[in-house]
Design a protein around this motif. Structure first.
Motif, PDB file in Angstrom:
ATOM      1  N   LYS A  61     -32.075-119.200  42.377  1.00 39.28           N
ATOM      2  CA  LYS A  61     -33.445-119.594  42.752  1.00 39.28           C
ATOM      3  C   LYS A  61     -34.371-119.626  41.541  1.00 39.28           C
ATOM      4  O   LYS A  61     -35.208-120.526  41.390  1.00 39.28           O
ATOM      5  CB  LYS A  61     -33.985-118.626  43.799  1.00 39.28           C
ATOM      6  CG  LYS A  61     -33.325-118.774  45.177  1.00 39.28           C
ATOM      7  CD  LYS A  61     -33.972-117.832  46.169  1.00 39.28           C
ATOM      8  CE  LYS A  61     -33.383-118.001  47.566  1.00 39.28           C
ATOM      9  NZ  LYS A  61     -33.988-117.100  48.565  1.00 39.28           N
ATOM     10  N   ALA A  62     -34.241-118.614  40.672  1.00 46.99           N
ATOM     11  CA  ALA A  62     -35.094-118.586  39.478  1.00 46.99           C
ATOM     12  C   ALA A  62     -34.829-119.784  38.592  1.00 46.99           C
ATOM     13  O   ALA A  62     -35.746-120.416  38.052  1.00 46.99           O
ATOM     14  CB  ALA A  62     -34.865-117.270  38.720  1.00 46.99           C
ATOM     15  N   ARG A  63     -33.521-120.098  38.387  1.00 45.74           N
ATOM     16  CA  ARG A  63     -33.195-121.239  37.544  1.00 45.74           C
ATOM     17  C   ARG A  63     -33.689-122.554  38.173  1.00 45.74           C
ATOM     18  O   ARG A  63     -34.180-123.440  37.461  1.00 45.74           O
ATOM     19  CB  ARG A  63     -31.681-121.307  37.342  1.00 45.74           C
ATOM     20  CG  ARG A  63     -31.165-120.169  36.446  1.00 45.74           C
ATOM     21  CD  ARG A  63     -29.698-120.367  36.125  1.00 45.74           C
ATOM     22  NE  ARG A  63     -29.222-119.299  35.269  1.00 45.74           N
ATOM     23  CZ  ARG A  63     -27.987-119.269  34.732  1.00 45.74           C
ATOM     24  NH1 ARG A  63     -27.142-120.240  34.996  1.00 45.74           N
ATOM     25  NH2 ARG A  63     -27.609-118.260  33.964  1.00 45.74           N
ATOM     26  N   LEU A  64     -33.537-122.682  39.498  1.00 45.50           N
ATOM     27  CA  LEU A  64     -34.027-123.895  40.150  1.00 45.50           C
ATOM     28  C   LEU A  64     -35.542-124.047  40.012  1.00 45.50           C
ATOM     29  O   LEU A  64     -36.064-125.150  39.833  1.00 45.50           O
ATOM     30  CB  LEU A  64     -33.646-123.883  41.622  1.00 45.50           C
ATOM     31  CG  LEU A  64     -32.164-124.126  41.926  1.00 45.50           C
ATOM     32  CD1 LEU A  64     -31.894-123.944  43.416  1.00 45.50           C
ATOM     33  CD2 LEU A  64     -31.766-125.528  41.492  1.00 45.50           C
ATOM     34  N   LEU A  66     -37.348-122.953  37.492  1.00 44.71           N
ATOM     35  CA  LEU A  66     -37.593-123.401  36.117  1.00 44.71           C
ATOM     36  C   LEU A  66     -37.270-124.887  35.972  1.00 44.71           C
ATOM     37  O   LEU A  66     -38.000-125.634  35.296  1.00 44.71           O
ATOM     38  CB  LEU A  66     -36.757-122.561  35.139  1.00 44.71           C
ATOM     39  CG  LEU A  66     -37.164-121.087  34.999  1.00 44.71           C
ATOM     40  CD1 LEU A  66     -36.181-120.358  34.102  1.00 44.71           C
ATOM     41  CD2 LEU A  66     -38.580-120.979  34.436  1.00 44.71           C
ATOM     42  N   LEU A  67     -36.172-125.336  36.577  1.00 47.13           N
ATOM     43  CA  LEU A  67     -35.813-126.752  36.489  1.00 47.13           C
ATOM     44  C   LEU A  67     -36.863-127.634  37.163  1.00 47.13           C
ATOM     45  O   LEU A  67     -37.195-128.720  36.666  1.00 47.13           O
ATOM     46  CB  LEU A  67     -34.450-126.979  37.142  1.00 47.13           C
ATOM     47  CG  LEU A  67     -33.238-126.460  36.350  1.00 47.13           C
ATOM     48  CD1 LEU A  67     -31.962-126.625  37.164  1.00 47.13           C
ATOM     49  CD2 LEU A  67     -33.103-127.212  35.032  1.00 47.13           C
ATOM     50  N   GLU A  68     -37.392-127.178  38.290  1.00 47.42           N
ATOM     51  CA  GLU A  68     -38.441-127.962  38.953  1.00 47.42           C
ATOM     52  C   GLU A  68     -39.674-128.104  38.078  1.00 47.42           C
ATOM     53  O   GLU A  68     -40.303-129.162  38.019  1.00 47.42           O
ATOM     54  CB  GLU A  68     -38.805-127.294  40.280  1.00 47.42           C
ATOM     55  CG  GLU A  68     -37.735-127.442  41.357  1.00 47.42           C
ATOM     56  CD  GLU A  68     -38.132-126.746  42.649  1.00 47.42           C
ATOM     57  OE1 GLU A  68     -37.407-126.892  43.638  1.00 47.42           O
ATOM     58  OE2 GLU A  68     -39.176-126.066  42.645  1.00 47.42           O
ATOM     59  N   VAL A  69     -40.044-127.044  37.393  1.00 50.68           N
ATOM     60  CA  VAL A  69     -41.201-127.100  36.481  1.00 50.68           C
ATOM     61  C   VAL A  69     -40.948-128.095  35.367  1.00 50.68           C
ATOM     62  O   VAL A  69     -41.802-128.917  34.994  1.00 50.68           O
ATOM     63  CB  VAL A  69     -41.511-125.700  35.934  1.00 50.68           C
ATOM     64  CG1 VAL A  69     -42.591-125.789  34.851  1.00 50.68           C
ATOM     65  CG2 VAL A  69     -41.958-124.782  37.061  1.00 50.68           C
ATOM     66  N   LEU A  70     -39.728-128.020  34.778  1.00 53.83           N
ATOM     67  CA  LEU A  70     -39.410-128.934  33.680  1.00 53.83           C
ATOM     68  C   LEU A  70     -39.384-130.392  34.148  1.00 53.83           C
ATOM     69  O   LEU A  70     -39.898-131.287  33.468  1.00 53.83           O
ATOM     70  CB  LEU A  70     -38.048-128.554  33.082  1.00 53.83           C
ATOM     71  CG  LEU A  70     -38.003-127.216  32.323  1.00 53.83           C
ATOM     72  CD1 LEU A  70     -36.567-126.909  31.885  1.00 53.83           C
ATOM     73  CD2 LEU A  70     -38.917-127.270  31.101  1.00 53.83           C
TER      74      LEU A  70
END
Length: 482
Positions: A61-64, A66-70
């Protein structure tokens, strides 16, 4: 006892070796971003945990996140927008795009309109500046000196006009025409400041026979007298200081025989032709028609005949026939060898090298050539093709007279454009190819006559005298024998 203890330890070790293949070590960041190690061993009793998730899911969830922000930043969004529910269409986006396109189109239209208005404003400012400079020049122009009129006896010569003894030997220099390279707009000639006496062409006066009882004032005959000028209108602005006005003696539909036309000829962009229903509307200044000519007009030599305007194209010897009904050029032709743009003008200047006129016998051109050495040349033109039908060369210099007109095939010249009381001093008959001096009084009421033409429609002289549109009644005698 020791044996049993050893057997238990051995069993635990064997069990640990059997489960070692299913043990896992996991490392990842927690929600605060710190590194966290987790060691997992499958339970031999429980088939599944009562709760879902775990460190692995939290890390994903944390990585997702971060990916959404990027992805949001790469797609151009400065801030992370709230996620929309999956499956709901973005219905507002097409409406917003359409509104944006409409707003951009209106902005472009307004921008184009603004640029057009700015160009028109600049043009009006330039015209105002030209008018201001012309007004200042006229105000600062010195008045002509009031000297006694000199009336030397001059003899008409084929190449020049020779002053008699006692006259100023330099006076002939005052009739030098404007040079062609002078690119300024219509301007007064340099010799306008001289005494009006120098403009008079005096010769041996031959008496005009008095009319007898068989006088015919409506048919062709020799000019006997010219009446006092009648003023019809004064021009509104500086553009009307010089000009030409006319009537068609053989008017063609859609314009009637009472239609009057006018062109103001001051400026470098002379192309407007004003039409009036009759003389009354002309005097009131209410045009019923305004035509924009496709080619610029040179000077005051235009005329009307059989539904067409005939005029000289600016800075050329090209003659143009402009059809009034179709509002288009019907014919154009160069007048062979004719001087233009200040080579052989009348004495007042104004680039009056080619003067077109109409009488009972058709269309004429009055001009000069280098071969004629400045003497007046008369050519009768074909009104349809503008081709020269026949030409006559006179023995009077064009720049020694102020203006000319043709009545019944006879050319008459006016001695001065500035003298209030002057003379019609020369007549050339194209039937006999003979010329002679005459002395018929003529008045320049306003002191600067830039156009004199015969109007067969009214059998009068039309003139443009220093901002004023005037006419003269005529008396014609019987045709005189040669």
């Amino acid at each position: 006892m020791i044996f049993l203890l050893s057997l238990c330890v051995l069993g635990l070790l064997l069990q640990g070796d059997a489960q070692q293949d299913r043990a896992a070590l996991w490392r990842g960041n927690d929600r605060s971003g710190r590194c966290q190690y987790t060691f997992t061993v499958p339970s031999p009793v429980e088939a599944s945990c009562p709760q879902t998730g775990g460190p692995e899911v939290e890390g994903l969830k944390a990585r997702l996140s971060l990916l959404e922000v990027l992805v949001a930043r790469l797609s151009g969004g400065d801030t992370l927008q709230p996620a929309r529910p999956q499956g709901s269409p973005n219905r507002a986006q097409p409406d917003l795009q359409e509104a944006l396109n409409q707003a951009m189109g209106e902005r472009n239209l307004l921008r184009g309109e603004k640029e057009r208005l700015e160009r028109e404003l600049e043009g009006l400012q330039r015209r105002m500046e030209e008018m201001r400079r012309e007004t200042e020049r006229l105000r600062n122009r010195p008045c002509p000196p009031q000297t006694p009129m000199v009336q030397p006896n001059l003899a008409l010569d084929r190449g020049s006009v020779r002053p008699a003894a006692g006259s100023n030997p330099m006076s002939h220099l005052m009739s030098r025409p404007n040079r062609q390279e002078d690119s300024s707009s219509l301007r007064d000639s340099a010799w306008q400041y001289g005494s009006p006496g120098f403009q008079e062409l005096k010769a041996e006066v031959t008496e005009v026979p008095a009319p007898d009882g068989n006088e015919d004032s409506t048919g062709c005959g020799q000019l006997v007298s010219v009446g006092d000028p009648v003023t019809h209108r004064r021009a509104d602005n500086i553009a009307g200081k010089y000009g030409v006005w006319m009537q068609d003696p053989e008017a063609v539909s859609p314009y009637g025989p009472s239609m009057v036309w006018r062109i103001d000829t001051v400026g470098t962009e002379v192309r407007q032709l004003f039409g009036y229903d009759d003389m009354e509307q002309l005097s009131k200044g209410f045009p019923s028609k305004v035509l924009l000519l496709p080619e610029l007009v040179e000077s005051t030599g235009a005329t009307l005949y059989r539904g067409s305007l005939y005029y000289q194209r600016r800075r050329s010897r090209t003659l143009i026939r402009y059809d009034l009904s179709s509002e288009s050029i019907a014919a154009r032709r160069d007048l062979p060898h004719a001087g233009f743009h200040g080579q052989f003008p009348y004495s007042w200047g104004g680039y009056t090298d080619i003067d077109l006129s109409v009488d009972e016998r058709g269309l004429w051109a009055v001009y000069s050539t280098s071969k004629a050495k400045g003497a007046i040349v008369i050519s009768q033109l074909d009104p349809h093709s503008l081709q020269v039908k026949k030409s006559w060369e006179t023995n009077v210099r064009k720049n020694s007279v102020a203006n000319s007109f043709i009545i019944c095939g006879k050319l008459y010249t006016v001695a001065s454009y500035a003298s209030r009381d002057t003379l019609i001093n020369y007549m050339y008959d194209t039937e006999t190819s003979q010329g002679k001096t005459v002395a018929i009084p003529f008045k320049n009421k306003y002191g600067y006559n830039s156009m004199v033409d015969y109007s067969p429609a009214q059998r009068k002289l039309f003139a443009w005298d220093n901002f004023h549109i005037v006419s003269y009644d005529l008396r014609l005698g019987r045709q005189q024998a040669a």
